[in-house]
Enzyme design. Structure first.
Site, short mmCIF file in Angstrom:
data_model
loop_
_atom_site.label_atom_id
_atom_site.label_comp_id
_atom_site.label_asym_id
_atom_site.label_seq_id
_atom_site.Cartn_x
_atom_site.Cartn_y
_atom_site.Cartn_z
N GLU A 181 0.80 -1.24 0.00
CA GLU A 181 0.00 0.00 0.00
C GLU A 181 0.83 1.29 0.00
OE1 GLU A 181 -2.70 -0.40 3.31
OE2 GLU A 181 -3.68 -2.16 2.45
N GLU A 236 -6.07 -10.72 -1.46
CA GLU A 236 -6.89 -10.55 -0.25
C GLU A 236 -8.38 -10.49 -0.58
OE1 GLU A 236 -5.43 -7.33 2.20
OE2 GLU A 236 -3.35 -7.75 1.70
#
Ligand code: XIL
Length: 399
Positions: free
Chosen positions: A191, A306
């Site tokens: 991220e 995910e």
């Protein structure tokens, strides 16, 4: 128009729920009437049409678990989970081993759990997971080495621009070496892109960026490659899937980052697409496909790392909700698995009993969330069938 909740409008005409015919016995799903929900995304703009026909077929031919269906196509299916869950819930542990060919520690390899202090590492919990994976013939995957979240209490007081490079070097070297030869892949950096922060390079303002500058990403990959030349090194991020303006910007920004890294010779080998999907958000199949191709054309592999489907904005009715969620799983995965660079699909959890979305995206009506393939009793839901169908339809990868 009946506004059921903010940002989600359903008209009586549009919701046509008639008699329900469900036949889940042999894994087949049979329904009759059509359900159409018009939802408004983004403060009343861009109305989108989410359709889930009751007649949509979610049946599959055999009882075969997801891990075998994926393997038949040269793919890996797995999920994230936690030591405490596997230790306390044997039914879950058994189902996990049956369905999954890869285990991802949900939190155990994050700094907060691994680093009790600046000078120590505690591998107890992650080693337990690595051992569980190996005993059950599963791949083990690393998540994550460099992230702005899940940092320990001591981080703020102890890390600064003078010592950050040394601390990152020691962390990556120690952790990656610890699992060298036993790990499939590492989310080296997680991220790091966030266009909303307004930087020209689209990078997120994080402690790492502040202390080390934009080169910290390249540095992290080089250190990881040196510590384990065999593990697949992944850049992992979210917000890459939908056709919202934010996701559009994120796709562009991530492509730019990957191009920059590749041109510098950074040993990044795959993109991890988190795929925390939002049940009410729109997709653009063409744009998603094009993005995957752009990544693949850079010579990178792709992992869906995910996957789950948030249902906090979907209707309460479980039969309706499960069908919408399953439709999203199958539609998304059909596009994604068409791209041969995609090598693995991991869901963020396996059973609705244990999902981060219970806290993160709970429902206003306080009904339990249902984002994952198995229900809270470890039974297969329509989402499981949808994933199974996507694997069955997927083109075979080279072995
Ligand atoms: C989440 C876990 O699921 C939670 O248990 C924890 O409290 C916070 O982190 N993106 C990521 C994951 O990369 O590490 C996050 O996991 C979910 C979002």
């Amino acid at each position: 128009m009946d506004i059921t909740r903010q940002g989600f409008a359903v008209t009586k005409k549009q919701v046509l729920i008639g008699r329900r015919h469900f036949l889940l016995g042999m894994g087949s799903f049979v329904g009759t009437d059509a359900l159409a929900i018009a939802s408004r995304y983004g403060h009343g703009k861009n109305p989108i049409q989410v359709t889930a026909q009751k007649s949509r077929d979610f049946s599959v031919a055999e009882n075969t678990p997801l891990r075998n269906r994926a393997a038949a196509k040269g793919l890996i299916y797995g999920a994230a989970t936690q030591t405490s869950i596997l230790r306390s819930d044997t039914k879950f542990a058994t189902r996990f081993a049956q369905e999954c060919a890869m285990l991802v520690p949900e939190n155990e390899l994050k700094w907060k759990m691994l680093r009790p202090s600046l000078n120590s590492f505690d591998f107890t919990r992650s080693d337990w997971l690595a051992n569980f994976a190996s005993k059950n013939n599963m791949f083990f995957r690393g998540h994550t080495l460099v992230w702005h979240k899940s940092l320990p209490e001591w981080f703020k007081a102890r890390v600064n621009s003078q010592n950050a490079e040394q601390i990152m070097l020691k962390h990556i070297t120690t952790v990656v070496k610890h699992y060298a030869g036993k790990i499939h892949s590492w989310d080296v950096v997680n991220e790091a892109v966030f266009p909303e922060h307004g930087r020209a390079d689209y990078l997120r303002n994080t402690p790492w960026l502040k202390f080390l500058g934009p080169n910290y990403i390249d540095f992290a990959f080089r250190v990881a490659a040196q510590a384990d030349p065999k593990a697949l090194l992944v850049y992992n991020d979210y917000g890459l899937e939908h056709s919202t303006p934010n996701d559009e910007a994120k796709r562009t920004a991530v492509l730019k980052l990957l191009e920059r890294l590749k041109s510098k010779g950074t040993p990044v080998q795959a993109l991890g697409i988190q795929a925390h999907l939002e049940g009410e958000a729109p997709f653009n199949t063409k744009k998603l496909r094009a993005f995957l191709k752009d990544v693949a054309d850079m010579g990178l592999k792709i992992m869906i790392t995910e996957l789950d489907v948030a249902d906090n904005m979907l209707p309460k009715n479980v039969l309706v909700r499960d069908r919408l969620i399953a439709g999203i799983y199958e539609d998304f995965l059909s596009v994604v698995l068409d791209e041969k660079a995609v090598i693995a699909v991991l869901t963020w959890g396996l059973s609705d009993r244990y999902t981060w979305l219970r806290d993160r995206k709970s429902r206003k009506d306080s009904a339990s969330v249902r984002p994952l393939p198995l229900n809270a009793h470890m039974e297969r839901k329509l989402a499981w069938y949808a994933i199974a169908r996507a694997f069955d339809k997927a083109p075979k990868r080279g072995f």
